[in-house]
Design an enzyme around this catalytic site. Structure first.
Site, short mmCIF file in Angstrom:
data_model
loop_
_atom_site.label_atom_id
_atom_site.label_comp_id
_atom_site.label_asym_id
_atom_site.label_seq_id
_atom_site.Cartn_x
_atom_site.Cartn_y
_atom_site.Cartn_z
N GLY A 14 -2.81 -1.93 -7.54
CA GLY A 14 -2.41 -3.18 -7.65
C GLY A 14 -3.58 -3.99 -6.84
O GLY A 14 -4.96 -3.43 -6.76
N THR A 15 -3.41 -5.31 -6.50
CA THR A 15 -4.27 -6.50 -5.73
C THR A 15 -4.80 -5.48 -4.64
O THR A 15 -5.97 -5.49 -4.34
CB THR A 15 -3.46 -7.47 -5.25
OG1 THR A 15 -2.91 -8.01 -6.58
CG2 THR A 15 -4.47 -8.46 -4.65
N ARG B 195 0.46 3.50 -12.46
CA ARG B 195 1.38 3.83 -13.56
C ARG B 195 0.66 3.79 -14.80
O ARG B 195 1.08 4.12 -15.82
CB ARG B 195 2.66 2.90 -13.54
CG ARG B 195 3.70 3.11 -12.43
CD ARG B 195 4.84 2.14 -12.14
NE ARG B 195 4.11 0.69 -11.66
CZ ARG B 195 5.02 -0.05 -11.36
NH1 ARG B 195 6.37 -0.14 -11.46
NH2 ARG B 195 4.61 -1.43 -11.01
N LYS C 81 6.04 -1.63 4.07
CA LYS C 81 6.95 -1.77 5.35
C LYS C 81 8.22 -1.53 5.07
O LYS C 81 9.07 -1.03 6.04
CB LYS C 81 6.90 -3.12 5.79
CG LYS C 81 7.55 -4.23 5.09
CD LYS C 81 7.06 -4.71 3.63
CE LYS C 81 5.77 -5.53 3.73
NZ LYS C 81 5.25 -5.85 2.61
N ASP D 249 12.11 -9.09 4.38
CA ASP D 249 10.58 -8.62 4.36
C ASP D 249 10.32 -8.83 5.92
O ASP D 249 9.86 -7.85 6.48
CB ASP D 249 9.91 -9.47 3.32
CG ASP D 249 8.23 -9.21 3.77
OD1 ASP D 249 7.79 -8.21 3.48
OD2 ASP D 249 7.60 -9.85 4.56
N LYS E 65 9.27 -5.91 8.85
CA LYS E 65 8.27 -5.76 9.89
C LYS E 65 8.79 -6.00 11.39
O LYS E 65 8.17 -5.33 12.14
CB LYS E 65 7.47 -7.17 9.49
CG LYS E 65 6.87 -6.94 7.93
CD LYS E 65 6.29 -8.25 7.72
CE LYS E 65 5.57 -8.20 6.37
NZ LYS E 65 5.12 -9.35 5.83
N GLY F 125 -2.79 -10.48 0.94
CA GLY F 125 -3.81 -10.68 0.38
C GLY F 125 -4.77 -9.25 0.07
O GLY F 125 -4.52 -8.52 0.99
#
Length: 435
Positions: free
Chosen positions: A13-14, A46, A107, A203, A207, A308
């Site tokens: 992905g990114t 995938r 995470k 989320d 963390k 990012g």
């Protein structure tokens, strides 16, 4: 120069594409700092046909992450698939059981299964690293585990979710309401199509539980994080906080709590009112920031991009450089067998000031009912404000700030008001963050 460190990359992905770009762009620099080249040999995702903006032709492809983890030409597996269980967890277990190092930005998996994976890694004498799992490109795990390792930490807290911080700071700047700004965040890619994990605080809680384990030598205990999100906030709350000298931020707080000779661990993620002169009040947009208070270092502030492709890839490759240098170490600073099973700390005896917001029916006697409940529970009111006239639904906003007192008193006051026909919806409570 020594033999290359051979990497398999699961997830394109990114962030996965960012890791490829970073390793290719800075190959010579990375090799000098690592003492050996770091090369990608194998990749997996995938969808093999998807365009990712990077050339994948130099790398072997494996459809199966388990096969990828078992390949003999792989020294380290980097997992960027996500999810607390499923293929990511199976890949992690297989990698470590095959005697290979494992790096992840996941995470949720570390919060739920970190102790198991750390025990396996320590037994196999391989590295398990997850710098990218907390606060993106900010080296906060390395900072706690290495740079400030000589300190006893008194508290760790901060802004751990960039989506929520973007929403709150945009509401603050524009005066717009939550739902409107959330839609913008989704359109700009700051929020997922299903933003539940972000806006409900899950989320950030993942963390926080990881940071707490490292800072306090405790077993990861995500289930004990008291978590609430930002979806109930209104533009009026933001405006009211501003008039009092505060901004609103979603803050995760963890600290040891001593009572009756026993240490417990307090962990909470909740919107807080943060005073203008506090460093976290100036953290805007999708930025993350973590404050660690050491008994000798004092207050340390780690701030930067919390997500990012570039920042997160930077954290992943930093872990790879450590592995290339032969640095293993205990994943949670001390061996798993030495991590303490600290019971969760209750919040009732904690002292502080609170902001309490009510949506009430616009009729005589409502304020008297609320203040009577506060009086009977022992809550001292510093200020009380009724905002605006009733709308078409006949409801108005009433907000108050309390003097310092035990949280149990506020809880009792709200219990006394529970079920009152004067309240149109449950009250919203936010703590005021102390300096």
């Amino acid at each position: 120069m020594a033999e290359p460190l051979r990497i398999a990359l699961a997830g394109l992905g990114t962030v996965g594409a960012g890791v490829i770009r970073l390793i290719e762009t800075n190959a010579a620099l990375i090799a000098r700092r690592a003492g050996r080249p770091i090369v990608i040999t194998t990749i997996s995702a995938r969808d093999r046909s998807k365009k990712r903006g990077v050339d994948l032709s130099p790398y072997a492809w494996e459809d199966d992450m388990i096969v990828l983890a078992e390949r003999p030409d792989v020294d380290v597996v980097v997992e960027l698939v996500g999810g607390s269980d499923g293929p990511a967890l199976a890949c992690a277990r297989t990698t470590i059981e095959s005697g290979k190092a494992f790096v992840t930005a996941n995470k949720a998996m570390i919060a739920h299964h970190g102790l198991e994976l750390a025990a396996k890694a320590e037994a196999a004498k391989v590295a398990l690293k997850f710098e990218a799992a907390v606060a993106g490109g900010i080296p906060v795990i390395k900072g706690l585990r290495e740079g400030a390792a000589a300190n006893a930490f008194e508290r760790v807290y901060g802004i751990l979710n960039g989506t929520c911080n973007f929403i709150l700071s945009t509401m603050e700047d524009t005066g717009r309401d939550f739902a409107d700004v959330l839609s913008e965040a989704q359109a700009r890619g700051y929020a997922e199509a299903d933003p539940t994990f972000d806006i409900e605080g899950t989320d950030a809680a993942h963390k926080l539980s990881i940071l707490a384990a490292i800072a306090f030598g405790a077993q990861v205990d995500f289930a004990s994080v008291d978590t609430s999100g930002i979806a109930r906030l209104r533009a009026a709350d933001i405006a009211q906080a501003d008039s009092l000298g505060y901004v609103i931020r979603l803050i995760g707080v963890a600290e040891p709590d001593w009572a009756d000779g026993q240490c417990r661990l307090f962990q909470r993620v909740q919107p807080h009112l943060v005073p203008f002169d506090h460093p976290l009040a100036h953290v805007d947009g999708a930025t993350n920031a973590v404050v660690a208070e050491g008994n000798f270092s004092g207050r340390l502030l780690f701030q930067g991009a919390g997500a990012g492709d570039g920042p997160t890839a930077s954290a992943v490759v930093a872990d790879l450089i450590d592995i290339a240098r032969g640095e293993i170490g205990a994943p949670f600073s001390v061996p798993v067998t030495e991590l303490e099973a600290l019971p969760p700390a209750p919040s009732g005896h904690r002292r502080g000031r609170a902001y309490i917001r009510f949506i009430v029916a616009d009729r005589p006697g409502v304020l008297a009912e609320i203040t009577a409940a506060m009086r009977d529970a022992g809550v001292s009111i510093e200020s009380l404000i009724q905002k605006g006239r009733a709308g078409q639904d006949g409801e108005v906003l009433v907000a108050m700030v309390t003097h310092e007192g035990p949280e149990s008193a506020v809880t009792e006051a709200l219990r006394l008001l529970d079920g009152s026909p004067s309240l149109a919806q449950p009250p919203l409570v936010m703590q005021l963050l102390g300096n």
